[in-house]
Design a protein around this motif. Structure first.
Motif, PDB file in Angstrom:
ATOM      1  N   ALA B 101       0.837  -1.186   0.000  1.00 21.53           N
ATOM      2  CA  ALA B 101       0.000   0.000   0.000  1.00 21.53           C
ATOM      3  C   ALA B 101       0.879   1.245   0.000  1.00 21.53           C
ATOM      4  O   ALA B 101       1.967   1.250   0.567  1.00 21.53           O
ATOM      5  CB  ALA B 101      -0.901   0.006   1.237  1.00 21.53           C
ATOM      6  N   PHE B 102       0.386   2.275  -0.650  1.00 20.46           N
ATOM      7  CA  PHE B 102       1.099   3.556  -0.717  1.00 20.46           C
ATOM      8  C   PHE B 102       0.245   4.603  -0.011  1.00 20.46           C
ATOM      9  O   PHE B 102      -0.955   4.724  -0.285  1.00 20.46           O
ATOM     10  CB  PHE B 102       1.341   3.954  -2.177  1.00 20.46           C
ATOM     11  N   PHE B 103       0.878   5.342   0.857  1.00 21.97           N
ATOM     12  CA  PHE B 103       0.152   6.224   1.759  1.00 21.97           C
ATOM     13  C   PHE B 103       0.217   7.691   1.343  1.00 21.97           C
ATOM     14  O   PHE B 103       1.199   8.141   0.743  1.00 21.97           O
ATOM     15  CB  PHE B 103       0.713   6.099   3.179  1.00 21.97           C
ATOM     16  N   GLY B 104      -0.839   8.424   1.698  1.00 15.75           N
ATOM     17  CA  GLY B 104      -0.822   9.865   1.589  1.00 15.75           C
ATOM     18  C   GLY B 104      -0.064  10.462   2.754  1.00 15.75           C
ATOM     19  O   GLY B 104       0.472   9.735   3.614  1.00 15.75           O
ATOM     20  N   GLN B 105      -0.030  11.782   2.801  1.00  7.54           N
ATOM     21  CA  GLN B 105       0.753  12.469   3.813  1.00  7.54           C
ATOM     22  C   GLN B 105       0.038  12.601   5.150  1.00  7.54           C
ATOM     23  O   GLN B 105       0.637  13.040   6.122  1.00  7.54           O
ATOM     24  CB  GLN B 105       1.167  13.850   3.298  1.00  7.54           C
ATOM     25  N   GLY B 106      -1.217  12.247   5.201  1.00 10.42           N
ATOM     26  CA  GLY B 106      -1.923  12.210   6.475  1.00 10.42           C
ATOM     27  C   GLY B 106      -2.614  13.504   6.852  1.00 10.42           C
ATOM     28  O   GLY B 106      -2.250  14.588   6.370  1.00 10.42           O
ATOM     29  N   THR B 107      -3.610  13.384   7.721  1.00  4.30           N
ATOM     30  CA  THR B 107      -4.316  14.528   8.295  1.00  4.30           C
ATOM     31  C   THR B 107      -4.281  14.409   9.800  1.00  4.30           C
ATOM     32  O   THR B 107      -4.717  13.404  10.360  1.00  4.30           O
ATOM     33  CB  THR B 107      -5.788  14.574   7.840  1.00  4.30           C
ATOM     34  N   ARG B 108      -3.740  15.444  10.436  1.00  7.96           N
ATOM     35  CA  ARG B 108      -3.728  15.474  11.907  1.00  7.96           C
ATOM     36  C   ARG B 108      -5.022  16.127  12.365  1.00  7.96           C
ATOM     37  O   ARG B 108      -5.225  17.324  12.164  1.00  7.96           O
ATOM     38  CB  ARG B 108      -2.529  16.270  12.410  1.00  7.96           C
TER      39      ARG B 108
END
Lengths: 112, 112
Positions: B101-108
């Motif tokens: 899987a390849f991930f996005g940069q995320g949301t805090r």
């Protein structure tokens, strides 16, 4: 119960001091093991996939190996830019459904 | 090449307010899409996954829902946020259910 355990939780190395990170697992229906690197506040970055015991993958200073019960991420002559959290994940299959199970990671700090 | 976009990067929301996090993937068709939550000291927890438009599987019953209105768009929602919804939310994609899987940069997300 399926479980993925990473050790150590944290590791401090001097630049050039080689070491290994461990990922041990008890998972039924293992279909693969993945290593990721995660920088603070960022999403995990994919490093390696290992599918069968005895398999090895290399990328720059990193080398991942897999046995039937654990995987190692060997870091040779690390540099400060290798500082990050390293995550492993196993992929298991149950009745045709796949699921990733992640460990909690090893926080690596490489000192100049 | 394939890229994944996730926004916003940070979000502060009051308790009881709605939530909408969006994720889009470029450069591939019919990706498998995932929403994960990462809590401090814990492994990534799979919240939802989707193998196609309108097909959503929930891993953990909770205050959240997901939708996939288009092939490469995945949305995480809540009607009323709870304090316990705070965390780091990650969107990811894979070519097939049994590959990396390849991930996005995320949301805090911080619920106050």
């Amino acid at each position: 119960e399926d479980q993925v355990t990473q050790s150590p939780e944290a590791l401090r190395l001097q630049e050039g001091e080689s070491s290994s990170l461990n990922c041990s697992y008890t998972v039924s229906g293992l279909r693969g093991l993945f290593w990721y690197r995660q920088d603070p506040g960022k999403g995990p970055e994919f490093l390696f996939t290992l599918y069968s015991a005895g398999e090895e993958k290399e990328k720059e200073r990193l080398k991942a190996t897999l046995t039937k019960k654990e995987s190692f991420l060997h870091i040779t002559a690390p540099k400060p830019e290798d500082s990050a959290t390293y995550l492993c994940a196993v992929l298991r299959s149950t009745s045709g459904t796949y699921k990733y199970i992640f460990g909690t990671g090893t926080r690596l700090k490489v000192l100049a | 090449s394939q890229t994944i976009h996730q926004w916003p990067a940070t979000l502060v929301q009051p308790v009881g307010s709605p939530l909408s996090l969006e994720c889009t993937v470029e450069g591939t068709s019919n990706p498998n899409l995932y929403w994960y939550r990462q809590a401090a000291g814990r492994g990534l927890q799979l919240l939802f996954y989707s193998v196609g438009i309108g097909q959503i599987s929930s891993e953990v019953p909770q205050n959240l829902s997901a939708s996939r209105p288009q092939d490469r768009q995945f949305i995480l929602s809540s009607k009323k946020l709870l304090l316990s919804d705070s965390g780091f939310y990650l969107c990811a994609w894979s070519v097939t259910p049994n590959t990396e899987a390849f991930f996005g940069q995320g949301t805090r997300l911080t619920v106050v």
